[in-house]
Design a protein around this motif. Sequence first.
Motif, PDB file in Angstrom:
ATOM      1  N   ASN A   3       5.519  11.415  -1.497  1.00  0.00           N
ATOM      2  CA  ASN A   3       4.644  10.738  -0.532  1.00  0.00           C
ATOM      3  C   ASN A   3       3.709  11.751   0.122  1.00  0.00           C
ATOM      4  O   ASN A   3       4.130  12.837   0.528  1.00  0.00           O
ATOM      5  CB  ASN A   3       5.449   9.955   0.507  1.00  0.00           C
ATOM      6  CG  ASN A   3       6.098  10.829   1.549  1.00  0.00           C
ATOM      7  OD1 ASN A   3       7.040  11.553   1.242  1.00  0.00           O
ATOM      8  ND2 ASN A   3       5.624  10.752   2.778  1.00  0.00           N
ATOM      9  N   GLU A  16      -1.250   7.141   3.992  1.00  0.00           N
ATOM     10  CA  GLU A  16      -0.080   7.717   3.345  1.00  0.00           C
ATOM     11  C   GLU A  16       0.268   6.870   2.123  1.00  0.00           C
ATOM     12  O   GLU A  16       0.293   5.644   2.195  1.00  0.00           O
ATOM     13  CB  GLU A  16       1.103   7.758   4.309  1.00  0.00           C
ATOM     14  CG  GLU A  16       2.314   8.493   3.760  1.00  0.00           C
ATOM     15  CD  GLU A  16       3.422   8.635   4.806  1.00  0.00           C
ATOM     16  OE1 GLU A  16       4.280   9.514   4.643  1.00  0.00           O
ATOM     17  OE2 GLU A  16       3.415   7.850   5.781  1.00  0.00           O
ATOM     18  N   PHE A  18       2.925   6.412  -1.438  1.00  0.00           N
ATOM     19  CA  PHE A  18       4.245   6.699  -1.991  1.00  0.00           C
ATOM     20  C   PHE A  18       4.220   6.452  -3.502  1.00  0.00           C
ATOM     21  O   PHE A  18       3.634   5.469  -3.966  1.00  0.00           O
ATOM     22  CB  PHE A  18       5.303   5.802  -1.345  1.00  0.00           C
ATOM     23  CG  PHE A  18       5.510   6.069   0.124  1.00  0.00           C
ATOM     24  CD1 PHE A  18       6.563   6.854   0.550  1.00  0.00           C
ATOM     25  CD2 PHE A  18       4.652   5.520   1.070  1.00  0.00           C
ATOM     26  CE1 PHE A  18       6.769   7.088   1.912  1.00  0.00           C
ATOM     27  CE2 PHE A  18       4.842   5.757   2.418  1.00  0.00           C
ATOM     28  CZ  PHE A  18       5.901   6.541   2.842  1.00  0.00           C
ATOM     29  N   THR A  21       9.024   5.508  -6.268  1.00  0.00           N
ATOM     30  CA  THR A  21       9.939   5.161  -5.171  1.00  0.00           C
ATOM     31  C   THR A  21      11.339   4.775  -5.644  1.00  0.00           C
ATOM     32  O   THR A  21      12.255   4.661  -4.820  1.00  0.00           O
ATOM     33  CB  THR A  21       9.355   4.010  -4.328  1.00  0.00           C
ATOM     34  OG1 THR A  21       9.029   2.910  -5.188  1.00  0.00           O
ATOM     35  CG2 THR A  21       8.094   4.467  -3.593  1.00  0.00           C
ATOM     36  N   ARG A  26      13.312  12.865  -2.206  1.00  0.00           N
ATOM     37  CA  ARG A  26      11.919  13.090  -1.809  1.00  0.00           C
ATOM     38  C   ARG A  26      11.543  14.529  -2.157  1.00  0.00           C
ATOM     39  O   ARG A  26      12.061  15.473  -1.569  1.00  0.00           O
ATOM     40  CB  ARG A  26      11.732  12.828  -0.322  1.00  0.00           C
ATOM     41  CG  ARG A  26      10.296  13.004   0.146  1.00  0.00           C
ATOM     42  CD  ARG A  26      10.087  12.424   1.531  1.00  0.00           C
ATOM     43  NE  ARG A  26      10.299  10.990   1.549  1.00  0.00           N
ATOM     44  CZ  ARG A  26      10.108  10.231   2.627  1.00  0.00           C
ATOM     45  NH1 ARG A  26       9.703  10.768   3.757  1.00  0.00           N
ATOM     46  NH2 ARG A  26      10.312   8.921   2.574  1.00  0.00           N
TER      47      ARG A  26
END
Length: 213
Positions: A3, A16, A18, A21, A26
């Motif tokens: 992200n 922002e 992502f 997912t 992360r």
Amino acid sequence: MFNFYAKCPLCGGIHEYFFDTKNLIRYCLGDMINKDDISSYTKEFEVECKTCNNSLIFSIVVEEGTFINILLNATEKEIEATKKIALKSLRLYKERYNSQTRAVRLLGEDIKIIPNQFCAKHKFRIGEFIMFFNKFWRIDESYKVVGIGDHLYERVYKVVSLHDEDERLLVTSIDRFPALREVDWNADYWLTDDEKLRKYKLRPGFSLVIETE
């Protein structure tokens, strides 16, 4: 999971985004993606700008199993060139000053921005807004650092946070990751690692030139 904040090149909207997912881990710049897989590859993700629906293509660049960069709307030439960027300093920060510490202090490299949107080849305008360490900043002053033959080495901006009016120097380079430093023009040398994180030092033989636009 990846992200990052990105600025749309069409409308200028900063949001922002992502990717991947389904993977709950992360990943940050400099992380090893898979210790058992040291292959090199580029993986693309296409999304729409959250403001104008313009198509944005993010390229995740992995070299020998390490996540080394993320680029927006990059050409093959840009992707190859980014592999030459040294991650040595970033890895040292991960050992001594992790990303959360840097974000709290508002110093050093941010691992949630798109580095090629902060390259010295791109000049931010005075009054323009950027996102760094999850904060909006306004460009108040602009300088370029040049060497022999007026060759551009890096750019330095005085930026002011829109949240609490903190002031920092934003340093962008041709081949290194962007970073925030304290507003201190008098650093001639670094005595400690903490000073290296905090202070901007003009290299010998280079000149700082003010820009008015």
